[in-house]
Scaffold this motif. Structure first.
Motif, mmCIF file in Angstrom:
data_model
loop_
_atom_site.group_PDB
_atom_site.id
_atom_site.type_symbol
_atom_site.label_atom_id
_atom_site.label_comp_id
_atom_site.label_asym_id
_atom_site.label_seq_id
_atom_site.Cartn_x
_atom_site.Cartn_y
_atom_site.Cartn_z
ATOM 1 N N PHE A 457 -45.286 -21.065 0.759
ATOM 2 C CA PHE A 457 -44.186 -21.948 1.133
ATOM 3 C C PHE A 457 -43.969 -22.935 -0.011
ATOM 4 O O PHE A 457 -44.814 -23.093 -0.900
ATOM 5 N N THR A 458 -42.827 -23.575 0.001
ATOM 6 C CA THR A 458 -42.463 -24.493 -1.071
ATOM 7 C C THR A 458 -43.102 -25.849 -0.818
ATOM 8 O O THR A 458 -42.888 -26.453 0.245
ATOM 9 N N LEU A 459 -43.895 -26.299 -1.766
ATOM 10 C CA LEU A 459 -44.549 -27.589 -1.597
ATOM 11 C C LEU A 459 -43.515 -28.709 -1.544
ATOM 12 O O LEU A 459 -42.453 -28.627 -2.184
ATOM 13 N N PRO A 460 -43.772 -29.781 -0.803
ATOM 14 C CA PRO A 460 -42.854 -30.937 -0.792
ATOM 15 C C PRO A 460 -42.711 -31.516 -2.197
ATOM 16 O O PRO A 460 -43.619 -31.404 -3.030
ATOM 17 N N ASP A 461 -41.560 -32.131 -2.452
ATOM 18 C CA ASP A 461 -41.311 -32.712 -3.771
ATOM 19 C C ASP A 461 -42.405 -33.701 -4.150
ATOM 20 O O ASP A 461 -42.784 -33.811 -5.318
ATOM 21 N N GLU A 462 -42.900 -34.435 -3.143
ATOM 22 C CA GLU A 462 -43.910 -35.449 -3.407
ATOM 23 C C GLU A 462 -45.193 -34.842 -3.985
ATOM 24 O O GLU A 462 -45.961 -35.528 -4.671
ATOM 25 N N LEU A 463 -45.479 -33.528 -3.631
ATOM 26 C CA LEU A 463 -46.703 -32.876 -4.108
ATOM 27 C C LEU A 463 -46.490 -32.046 -5.369
ATOM 28 O O LEU A 463 -47.458 -31.644 -6.017
ATOM 29 N N THR A 513 -51.908 -43.016 11.681
ATOM 30 C CA THR A 513 -52.443 -42.214 10.575
ATOM 31 C C THR A 513 -52.697 -40.814 11.107
ATOM 32 O O THR A 513 -53.470 -40.636 12.058
ATOM 33 N N LEU A 514 -52.051 -39.828 10.503
ATOM 34 C CA LEU A 514 -52.109 -38.458 11.021
ATOM 35 C C LEU A 514 -52.866 -37.542 10.059
ATOM 36 O O LEU A 514 -52.573 -37.511 8.858
ATOM 37 N N GLU A 515 -53.835 -36.820 10.595
ATOM 38 C CA GLU A 515 -54.506 -35.767 9.832
ATOM 39 C C GLU A 515 -53.741 -34.476 10.088
ATOM 40 O O GLU A 515 -53.642 -34.015 11.236
ATOM 41 N N VAL A 516 -53.182 -33.891 9.017
ATOM 42 C CA VAL A 516 -52.296 -32.743 9.174
ATOM 43 C C VAL A 516 -52.597 -31.701 8.108
ATOM 44 O O VAL A 516 -53.205 -31.989 7.073
ATOM 45 N N SER A 517 -52.153 -30.473 8.396
ATOM 46 C CA SER A 517 -52.212 -29.442 7.364
ATOM 47 C C SER A 517 -51.102 -29.719 6.350
ATOM 48 O O SER A 517 -50.179 -30.503 6.617
ATOM 49 N N THR A 518 -51.174 -29.056 5.196
ATOM 50 C CA THR A 518 -50.149 -29.280 4.173
ATOM 51 C C THR A 518 -48.766 -28.875 4.678
ATOM 52 O O THR A 518 -47.760 -29.533 4.387
ATOM 53 N N LEU A 519 -48.691 -27.777 5.453
ATOM 54 C CA LEU A 519 -47.405 -27.348 5.998
ATOM 55 C C LEU A 519 -46.877 -28.372 6.998
ATOM 56 O O LEU A 519 -45.678 -28.685 7.017
ATOM 57 N N GLN A 520 -47.757 -28.911 7.857
ATOM 58 C CA GLN A 520 -47.332 -29.945 8.800
ATOM 59 C C GLN A 520 -46.850 -31.194 8.049
ATOM 60 O O GLN A 520 -45.876 -31.839 8.446
ATOM 61 N N MET A 521 -47.548 -31.521 6.955
ATOM 62 C CA MET A 521 -47.128 -32.661 6.133
ATOM 63 C C MET A 521 -45.725 -32.433 5.573
ATOM 64 O O MET A 521 -44.864 -33.337 5.609
ATOM 65 N N VAL A 523 -43.397 -30.559 6.822
ATOM 66 C CA VAL A 523 -42.445 -30.658 7.928
ATOM 67 C C VAL A 523 -42.100 -32.122 8.195
ATOM 68 O O VAL A 523 -40.918 -32.499 8.323
ATOM 69 N N LEU A 524 -43.135 -32.985 8.278
ATOM 70 C CA LEU A 524 -42.898 -34.397 8.594
ATOM 71 C C LEU A 524 -42.154 -35.112 7.471
ATOM 72 O O LEU A 524 -41.328 -36.014 7.723
ATOM 73 N N LEU A 525 -42.419 -34.717 6.224
ATOM 74 C CA LEU A 525 -41.713 -35.345 5.101
ATOM 75 C C LEU A 525 -40.224 -35.020 5.102
ATOM 76 O O LEU A 525 -39.406 -35.777 4.541
ATOM 77 N N LEU A 526 -39.844 -33.894 5.739
ATOM 78 C CA LEU A 526 -38.415 -33.561 5.851
ATOM 79 C C LEU A 526 -37.647 -34.650 6.599
ATOM 80 O O LEU A 526 -36.445 -34.867 6.356
ATOM 81 N N PHE A 527 -38.352 -35.335 7.531
ATOM 82 C CA PHE A 527 -37.665 -36.341 8.347
ATOM 83 C C PHE A 527 -37.451 -37.650 7.583
ATOM 84 O O PHE A 527 -36.862 -38.595 8.113
ATOM 85 N N ASN A 528 -37.948 -37.726 6.334
ATOM 86 C CA ASN A 528 -37.554 -38.854 5.468
ATOM 87 C C ASN A 528 -36.106 -38.700 5.008
ATOM 88 O O ASN A 528 -35.448 -39.681 4.645
ATOM 89 N N MET A 538 -35.470 -25.795 8.751
ATOM 90 C CA MET A 538 -36.817 -26.120 8.249
ATOM 91 C C MET A 538 -37.388 -24.940 7.469
ATOM 92 O O MET A 538 -37.917 -25.099 6.351
ATOM 93 N N ALA A 539 -37.297 -23.751 8.071
ATOM 94 C CA ALA A 539 -37.860 -22.553 7.451
ATOM 95 C C ALA A 539 -37.198 -22.274 6.106
ATOM 96 O O ALA A 539 -37.872 -21.933 5.123
ATOM 97 N N ILE A 540 -35.861 -22.452 6.045
ATOM 98 C CA ILE A 540 -35.139 -22.208 4.786
ATOM 99 C C ILE A 540 -35.535 -23.239 3.735
ATOM 100 O O ILE A 540 -35.799 -22.913 2.572
ATOM 101 N N SER A 541 -35.603 -24.509 4.157
ATOM 102 C CA SER A 541 -35.919 -25.590 3.227
ATOM 103 C C SER A 541 -37.332 -25.461 2.665
ATOM 104 O O SER A 541 -37.569 -25.747 1.486
ATOM 105 N N LEU A 542 -38.265 -25.016 3.511
ATOM 106 C CA LEU A 542 -39.670 -24.916 3.089
ATOM 107 C C LEU A 542 -40.018 -23.540 2.543
ATOM 108 O O LEU A 542 -41.128 -23.347 2.009
#
Length: 675
Positions: A457-463, A513-521, A523-528, A538-542
């Motif tokens: 999957f595509t890593l978030p821009d932040e990573l 403070t949430l402990e999440v997998s990288t994929l969950q992270m 997903v949550l960063l999309l809501f920024n 979501m699936a297309i973006s990631l």
């Protein structure tokens, strides 16, 4: 105080001690006080008697032991002489048998208590005297048996043998049979403790008694053996078994007694396993069975103990079980390693129990494979309580099975240390370039060969920047290693399945403070950037498969952190929880079944098999086909159970490869030679 006074004081003290000895002996033999407190009291008295004068340089320390031994002998002789007089007055056969059995049962039990109390005397004075060549000195129990044989049994042995023979020919009652059997047990014990052991006990029985009497003893012993086995009361079983085996070698060597024992043990272990719901219960069931009172009572008879081990091994490796023991053991070990122990000693003891249970497994290599995967997951997730405990477990396995067996686990621990070095060097790399990521990025580098799935999957821009910098750092390190150490170029891959992190969520009413997998992270960063979004977007973006995405969303949805409005998904800004730190990352070990990559295991086994075949042929130079199969099986059976067809398959593969050291030979090419 002159020498004469010192000697008089010494002997007065000695006789005072003898008076105490006689009083304690009276309690054991006359008052029938057989409790543990009495044994400890007598033991303390014997210790004081034998060691109290050691500091007196005027008298050798062996003197006290000799006086005590002589005093015990005199006491026993007086008692036995009185018993012998009582026996002389018995005219009828049944009275003789009954009186003999009555005296014997009480005397034998009292002598067992006496022997326990004289443990210090036996282990010190008696042992030393015998070492110095005084073979007429005997341990206290054997001394008591020898004196009975000489003073009680000897004068009436012919009468007793005749009485036994006549009574058995008269169709006696059950009570009479029981008394006769007690007398025969006594005779067996006397023969076993005889000073002269030139003739085995069972041969002495055949020489003294007619076949009918010997047959009665053996059949009754068989019935008694079976009764004790199923009674679940084994207090006297060790004593019974010791002398029964001396008179009946077939108990250890034959099949009938073993069959009785095995049937009982199989039902017991199956019942214990059926009640096991957890890994801890399962281990307790098996080891509780292995170290049961019955197993301890048979400790001196290795052939019978082997039956206990065989039953345990069969039960654990049974194919049609509802539970997989290896999985259960690995999961329990993982549970231990991820929880803070109440007590270090109890924790280490539990690890020892796991190592002991592994010894019963046929497929030990599968256990190592699964355990190694679980260890790697703990290291990546940082859930291990202590690296020291991890090392302790490996050491316990290493002690039982050798370094070669635990090599994958040792390598895994070494990888953790290398990963920490990479982390420190990467941090230095960022500082040297003046790069500020704005968040904590701690990559872990492990060899992930088999057992761990990955998805793309595509890593978030932040990573993206952090991952890019790490790839540059790793590439530079690779080049450095190649120049200085001639290493092969290593490939690096981001494992999305095992990667995880911590993210802070600012909601309307709280901060979590949430402990999440990288994929969950991701997903949550999309809501920024999106207030609400569909799963498809979501699936297309990631760039991830819908099935994988849904698995990551499931836990967030179930905990109502994400809420749905038709097809749209949004963050629940009114989410509340009394805990400020929440774990939304599904625990890999608990939710994902530990799977074994059969292809990888087969490759590993193939390599092990090939090496064993070459090693065995190199050692023996030439072997027939059947001999080679047996030799390979024996060498590898402690790692896994090699099937004949697999051995033959690997043998043919080696020959087809044209391994230069191996060739066929002999009639019809049914032998193999190492050239």
């Amino acid at each position: 105080m002159n020498r004469q006074k010192r000697e008089r004081h010494h002997y007065e003290s000695m006789w005072d001690n003898m008076d105490t000895t006689r009083e304690l002996l009276k309690q054991i033999f006359d008052e029938n006080i057989f409790d543990s407190q009495q044994i400890l009291k007598f033991h303390a008295h014997v210790y004081d008697f034998c060691s109290g004068l050691v500091r007196n340089t005027n008298f050798p320390y062996q003197d006290a032991g000799g006086h005590l031994y002589e005093g015990l002998t005199n006491y026993l002789d007086i008692r036995l002489q009185n018993i012998a007089k009582d026996m002389e007055n018995q005219v009828y056969d049944d009275d003789l048998i009954a009186k003999y059995a009555e005296h014997w049962v009480h005397y034998q039990k009292s002598c067992e208590i006496l022997d326990h109390g004289c443990l210090y005397l036996n282990r010190n004075w008696v042992k030393r005297e015998r070492f110095e060549g005084k073979k007429y000195i005997q341990p206290v129990y054997r001394l008591a048996m020898i004196r009975w044989k000489e003073l009680v049994f000897g004068p009436i042995d012919t009468s007793l043998v005749n009485a036994i023979t006549l009574l058995l020919r008269q169709k006696p009652s059950d009570n009479t049979k029981s008394l006769v059997y007690q007398v025969l047990q006594s005779i067996v014990e006397l023969y076993a403790n005889d000073e002269n052991q030139r003739v085995p006990v069972h041969s002495k029985l055949d020489n003294v008694f007619i076949e009918e009497v010997v047959g009665f003893y053996k059949s009754t012993t068989m019935a008694e053996f079976q009764r004790i086995i199923v009674s679940n009361y084994y207090a006297n079983f060790k004593h019974f078994l010791k002398y029964a085996c001396l008179a009946m070698p077939e108990i250890v060597d034959g099949v009938q007694f073993k069959a009785i024992l095995k049937r009982h043990l199989v039902s017991q272990v199956q019942e214990a396993i059926a009640k096991s719901l957890t890994g801890k219960d399962y281990i307790q069931a098996i080891l509780g069975f292995c170290h049961s009172t019955l197993a301890r009572a048979m400790h001196d008879h290795k052939t019978l103990v082997a039956i206990v081990d065989m039953v345990c091994k069969d039960a654990i490796n049974k194919m049609d079980q509802k539970i997989n023991p290896i999985r259960l053991i690995v999961e329990y070990a993982n549970e231990l390693m991820t929880k803070k122990p109440v007590s270090e000693k109890a924790f280490i003891d539990e690890l020892r129990r796991i190592a002991e249970i592994v010894e019963f497994l046929n497929e030990k290599d599968i256990f190592i494979h699964w355990y190694c995967n679980a260890l790697r997951t703990r290291q990546i997730k940082e859930t291990s309580t202590s690296d020291g405990y991890e090392s302790t477990m490996i050491s316990l396995l290493n002690k039982r099975f050798g370094e070669k067996f635990t090599e994958p686990l040792r390598n895994q621990l070494n990888e953790l240390e290398k990963s920490r070095i990479y982390q420190r060097q990467f941090k230095d790399h960022l500082n040297s370039k003046g790069v500020q990521l704005g968040f904590d990025f701690r990559p872990k580098c492990f060899m992930l060969k088999g057992g761990i799935q990955n998805f793309k999957f595509t890593l978030p821009d932040e990573l993206q920047q952090a991952w890019g910098e790490f790839c540059l750092f790793f590439e530079h390190r690779n080049e450095h290693d190649e120049r200085n150490e001639n290493h092969r170029r290593k490939k690096i891959e981001f494992n999305n399945t095992l990667s995880s992190g911590v993210i802070y969520c600012h909601l309307n009413k709280s901060v979590h403070t949430l402990e999440v997998s990288t994929l969950q992270m991701a997903v949550l960063l999309l809501f920024n950037r999106h207030e609400r979004i569909t799963e498809e977007d979501m699936a297309i973006s990631l760039g991830v498969e819908m099935e994988t995405l849904k698995a990551a969303l499931e836990h967030l949805k179930r905990r109502e952190f994400l809420i749905y409005s038709g097809t749209l998904v949004e963050v629940n800004m009114n989410f509340t929880n009394r805990k400020r730190r929440l774990n939304f990352n599904i625990d890999t070990i608990k939710t994902r079944k530990i799977e074994v990559n059969s292809g990888e295991l087969k490759i590993k086994r193939s390599h092990i098999m090939d090496a064993a075949i070459v090693r065995i042929l190199k050692k023996n130079k030439e072997l027939k086909h059947s001999q080679l199969i047996i030799a390979v099986f024996e060498e590898l059976k402690n790692q896994f159970t090699p099937q004949k067809c697999f051995i033959e398959e690997r043998l043919e593969a080696l020959l087809k490869k044209g391994v230069p050291d191996i060739e066929r030979c002999g009639p019809e090419n049914m032998s193999y030679r190492y050239v």
